[in-house]
Design a protein around this motif. Structure first.
Motif, PDB file in Angstrom:
ATOM      1  N   ARG A 268     -18.879  79.582 175.592  1.00 34.99           N
ATOM      2  CA  ARG A 268     -17.573  80.240 175.609  1.00 34.99           C
ATOM      3  C   ARG A 268     -16.626  79.688 174.538  1.00 34.99           C
ATOM      4  O   ARG A 268     -15.403  79.786 174.648  1.00 34.99           O
ATOM      5  CB  ARG A 268     -16.923  80.143 177.004  1.00 34.99           C
ATOM      6  N   VAL A 269     -17.197  79.131 173.486  1.00 32.99           N
ATOM      7  CA  VAL A 269     -16.417  78.568 172.379  1.00 32.99           C
ATOM      8  C   VAL A 269     -16.838  79.173 171.050  1.00 32.99           C
ATOM      9  O   VAL A 269     -16.001  79.553 170.232  1.00 32.99           O
ATOM     10  CB  VAL A 269     -16.569  77.028 172.327  1.00 32.99           C
ATOM     11  N   HIS A 270     -18.158  79.265 170.849  1.00 36.19           N
ATOM     12  CA  HIS A 270     -18.682  79.792 169.596  1.00 36.19           C
ATOM     13  C   HIS A 270     -19.127  81.246 169.781  1.00 36.19           C
ATOM     14  O   HIS A 270     -19.728  81.574 170.803  1.00 36.19           O
ATOM     15  CB  HIS A 270     -19.865  78.948 169.112  1.00 36.19           C
ATOM     16  N   PRO A 271     -18.852  82.091 168.805  1.00 35.90           N
ATOM     17  CA  PRO A 271     -19.231  83.499 168.946  1.00 35.90           C
ATOM     18  C   PRO A 271     -20.717  83.702 168.723  1.00 35.90           C
ATOM     19  O   PRO A 271     -21.447  82.772 168.354  1.00 35.90           O
ATOM     20  CB  PRO A 271     -18.415  84.176 167.841  1.00 35.90           C
ATOM     21  N   GLY A 272     -21.148  84.935 168.938  1.00 38.00           N
ATOM     22  CA  GLY A 272     -22.513  85.316 168.631  1.00 38.00           C
ATOM     23  C   GLY A 272     -22.546  86.126 167.344  1.00 38.00           C
ATOM     24  O   GLY A 272     -21.681  85.996 166.476  1.00 38.00           O
ATOM     25  N   GLN A 273     -23.524  86.988 167.254  1.00 36.48           N
ATOM     26  CA  GLN A 273     -23.737  87.771 166.032  1.00 36.48           C
ATOM     27  C   GLN A 273     -22.504  88.609 165.656  1.00 36.48           C
ATOM     28  O   GLN A 273     -22.077  88.622 164.501  1.00 36.48           O
ATOM     29  CB  GLN A 273     -24.952  88.678 166.225  1.00 36.48           C
ATOM     30  N   ALA A 274     -21.927  89.289 166.628  1.00 36.02           N
ATOM     31  CA  ALA A 274     -20.784  90.156 166.330  1.00 36.02           C
ATOM     32  C   ALA A 274     -19.584  89.350 165.839  1.00 36.02           C
ATOM     33  O   ALA A 274     -18.908  89.724 164.878  1.00 36.02           O
ATOM     34  CB  ALA A 274     -20.408  90.968 167.564  1.00 36.02           C
ATOM     35  N   GLY A 275     -19.301  88.238 166.509  1.00 34.18           N
ATOM     36  CA  GLY A 275     -18.149  87.425 166.132  1.00 34.18           C
ATOM     37  C   GLY A 275     -18.257  86.865 164.731  1.00 34.18           C
ATOM     38  O   GLY A 275     -17.287  86.881 163.958  1.00 34.18           O
ATOM     39  N   TYR A 276     -19.434  86.359 164.383  1.00 38.56           N
ATOM     40  CA  TYR A 276     -19.607  85.831 163.024  1.00 38.56           C
ATOM     41  C   TYR A 276     -19.527  86.950 161.988  1.00 38.56           C
ATOM     42  O   TYR A 276     -19.065  86.731 160.859  1.00 38.56           O
ATOM     43  CB  TYR A 276     -20.934  85.080 162.911  1.00 38.56           C
ATOM     44  N   GLY A 277     -19.958  88.148 162.370  1.00 37.11           N
ATOM     45  CA  GLY A 277     -19.804  89.284 161.473  1.00 37.11           C
ATOM     46  C   GLY A 277     -18.346  89.608 161.205  1.00 37.11           C
ATOM     47  O   GLY A 277     -17.962  89.992 160.095  1.00 37.11           O
ATOM     48  N   LEU A 278     -17.498  89.435 162.226  1.00 36.23           N
ATOM     49  CA  LEU A 278     -16.067  89.688 162.063  1.00 36.23           C
ATOM     50  C   LEU A 278     -15.434  88.680 161.102  1.00 36.23           C
ATOM     51  O   LEU A 278     -14.607  89.039 160.252  1.00 36.23           O
ATOM     52  CB  LEU A 278     -15.374  89.635 163.421  1.00 36.23           C
ATOM     53  N   ILE A 279     -15.801  87.413 161.226  1.00 35.18           N
ATOM     54  CA  ILE A 279     -15.272  86.404 160.298  1.00 35.18           C
ATOM     55  C   ILE A 279     -15.700  86.731 158.875  1.00 35.18           C
ATOM     56  O   ILE A 279     -14.905  86.664 157.925  1.00 35.18           O
ATOM     57  CB  ILE A 279     -15.754  84.992 160.695  1.00 35.18           C
ATOM     58  N   ALA A 280     -16.973  87.079 158.711  1.00 40.19           N
ATOM     59  CA  ALA A 280     -17.469  87.416 157.368  1.00 40.19           C
ATOM     60  C   ALA A 280     -16.708  88.596 156.788  1.00 40.19           C
ATOM     61  O   ALA A 280     -16.386  88.613 155.592  1.00 40.19           O
ATOM     62  CB  ALA A 280     -18.970  87.728 157.432  1.00 40.19           C
ATOM     63  N   TRP A 281     -16.401  89.590 157.622  1.00 39.32           N
ATOM     64  CA  TRP A 281     -15.639  90.750 157.141  1.00 39.32           C
ATOM     65  C   TRP A 281     -14.278  90.318 156.620  1.00 39.32           C
ATOM     66  O   TRP A 281     -13.826  90.756 155.562  1.00 39.32           O
ATOM     67  CB  TRP A 281     -15.479  91.756 158.274  1.00 39.32           C
ATOM     68  N   LEU A 282     -13.610  89.451 157.358  1.00 34.70           N
ATOM     69  CA  LEU A 282     -12.301  88.971 156.931  1.00 34.70           C
ATOM     70  C   LEU A 282     -12.391  88.236 155.596  1.00 34.70           C
ATOM     71  O   LEU A 282     -11.548  88.422 154.709  1.00 34.70           O
ATOM     72  CB  LEU A 282     -11.705  88.051 157.996  1.00 34.70           C
ATOM     73  N   VAL A 283     -13.377  87.388 155.451  1.00 36.66           N
ATOM     74  CA  VAL A 283     -13.534  86.636 154.201  1.00 36.66           C
ATOM     75  C   VAL A 283     -13.784  87.586 153.032  1.00 36.66           C
ATOM     76  O   VAL A 283     -13.133  87.501 151.981  1.00 36.66           O
ATOM     77  CB  VAL A 283     -14.688  85.620 154.331  1.00 36.66           C
ATOM     78  N   LEU A 284     -14.709  88.502 153.209  1.00 35.12           N
ATOM     79  CA  LEU A 284     -15.106  89.390 152.115  1.00 35.12           C
ATOM     80  C   LEU A 284     -13.997  90.357 151.711  1.00 35.12           C
ATOM     81  O   LEU A 284     -13.979  90.822 150.562  1.00 35.12           O
ATOM     82  CB  LEU A 284     -16.356  90.177 152.522  1.00 35.12           C
ATOM     83  N   HIS A 285     -13.085  90.655 152.622  1.00 30.75           N
ATOM     84  CA  HIS A 285     -12.042  91.636 152.334  1.00 30.75           C
ATOM     85  C   HIS A 285     -10.675  91.003 152.096  1.00 30.75           C
ATOM     86  O   HIS A 285      -9.651  91.665 152.193  1.00 30.75           O
ATOM     87  CB  HIS A 285     -11.959  92.657 153.476  1.00 30.75           C
ATOM     88  N   ASN A 286     -10.655  89.735 151.791  1.00 35.20           N
ATOM     89  CA  ASN A 286      -9.393  89.042 151.564  1.00 35.20           C
ATOM     90  C   ASN A 286      -9.448  88.157 150.319  1.00 35.20           C
ATOM     91  O   ASN A 286      -9.286  86.941 150.389  1.00 35.20           O
ATOM     92  CB  ASN A 286      -9.018  88.212 152.791  1.00 35.20           C
ATOM     93  N   GLY A 287      -9.710  88.787 149.189  1.00 30.00           N
ATOM     94  CA  GLY A 287      -9.649  88.078 147.925  1.00 30.00           C
ATOM     95  C   GLY A 287     -10.917  87.376 147.488  1.00 30.00           C
ATOM     96  O   GLY A 287     -10.894  86.628 146.504  1.00 30.00           O
TER      97      GLY A 287
END
Length: 295
Positions: A268-287
């Motif tokens: 209940r602390v670390h995400p799974g596949q979907a959560g890590y995909g969301l972080i990657a999306w933020l990184v890739l779409h922010n400069g």
């Protein structure tokens, strides 16, 4: 931080919610986050407003890259407000060569950087690297995430672990994401801020390009309040140096799939596949492409 505007939704500071409250202004950079989990698209990530976190009025902009990707020089001896870390003018510049570039890229942080809990074994780092393939980029990527690390641990190990991996590379890049364990272990806000500033200053002084990925929310409301405060402090440290900072806290704090992914994870602390995909999306779409000087 001052003069912050909502670059993602166009909300003015004078706009009010239906209850009459003035909404808080965002910090960091990035577009409005999608309401549900997004899939990576074929188009190149958008070039969001780089270094969008504003400098205090009347202060110099330090280390902000020019169109070539090299930082601009700033007035020497410039400092921030009393008690704050100083504005920093690096003595070396990141050099971006023409043609195929030999890039050594290191991801430094703790368990979220390591991708702990992702059944695909990719984490956000693996997903970002997979989307950073370019004909002009000969990329060698290293994931140096260590579970449980604080910013103090990163300060202690980054030189010894990173520089051997950059040996022989024509261009050195560092992606840093750390801080949640600072709160858990009892580090003060001032110490956590100073640790981040020390790594950023040492790296930029050596001509290393740095990109900072912000903290993510948890299921603990009290901890989240502290994470949000530290995330804002980190954004300020980066803004003072003209270093890209990606706000992950606010987009994910209200994202249903992120919270559902945390709730479904074993710890209940670390995400799974979907959560890590969301972080990657933020990184890739922010400069990200802008930082790498990729068209």
């Amino acid at each position: 931080m001052s003069d912050r505007n909502d670059r993602t939704s166009g909300t003015r500071s004078t706009d009010r919610t239906p209850t009459g409250e003035i909404p808080r202004e965002p910090y960091g950079v990035g577009p409005a986050y999608p309401s549900s989990h997004t899939q990576f698209i074929d188009e190149a990530p958008t070039r969001a407003g780089r270094y969008a976190a504003a400098e205090p009025a009347g202060t110099p902009t330090v280390g902000v890259p020019t169109a070539s990707g090299a930082p601009r020089a700033a007035a020497s001896g410039a400092t921030g407000a009393a008690g704050d870390d100083p504005y920093y003018a690096p003595s070396a510049e990141l050099t971006v060569s023409d043609g195929v570039r030999d890039v050594g890229m290191i991801f430094l942080g703790s368990s979220m950087t390591a991708g702990y809990g992702d059944p695909k074994g990719l984490g956000w780092v693996g997903r970002v690297v997979a989307r950073t393939q370019h004909p002009d980029l000969d990329l060698t990527a290293y994931n140096l995430g260590v579970r449980g690390n604080t910013s103090g641990d990163v300060v202690a190990r980054w030189n010894a672990e990173c520089h051997p991996r950059w040996a022989g590379r024509g261009e050195r890049r560092l992606v840093l994401s750390v801080g949640t364990n600072d709160l858990v272990s009892g580090l003060t806000m001032a110490r956590s801020r100073l640790n981040l500033a020390n790594v950023l200053d040492e790296a930029t002084n050596a001509g290393i390009g740095v990109f900072v990925v912000g903290l993510t929310p948890t299921l603990d409301d009290e901890l989240n309040r502290r994470i949000e405060a530290l995330a804002e402090a980190q954004a300020d440290v980066c803004a003072r140096r003209g270093i890209t900072y990606v706000d992950c806290y606010r987009p994910l704090a209200t994202h249903d799939q992120w919270m559902a992914d945390l709730a479904a994870s074993p710890d209940r602390v670390h995400p799974g596949q979907a959560g890590y995909g969301l972080i990657a999306w933020l990184v890739l779409h922010n400069g990200w492409n802008d930082w790498l000087s990729l068209s």
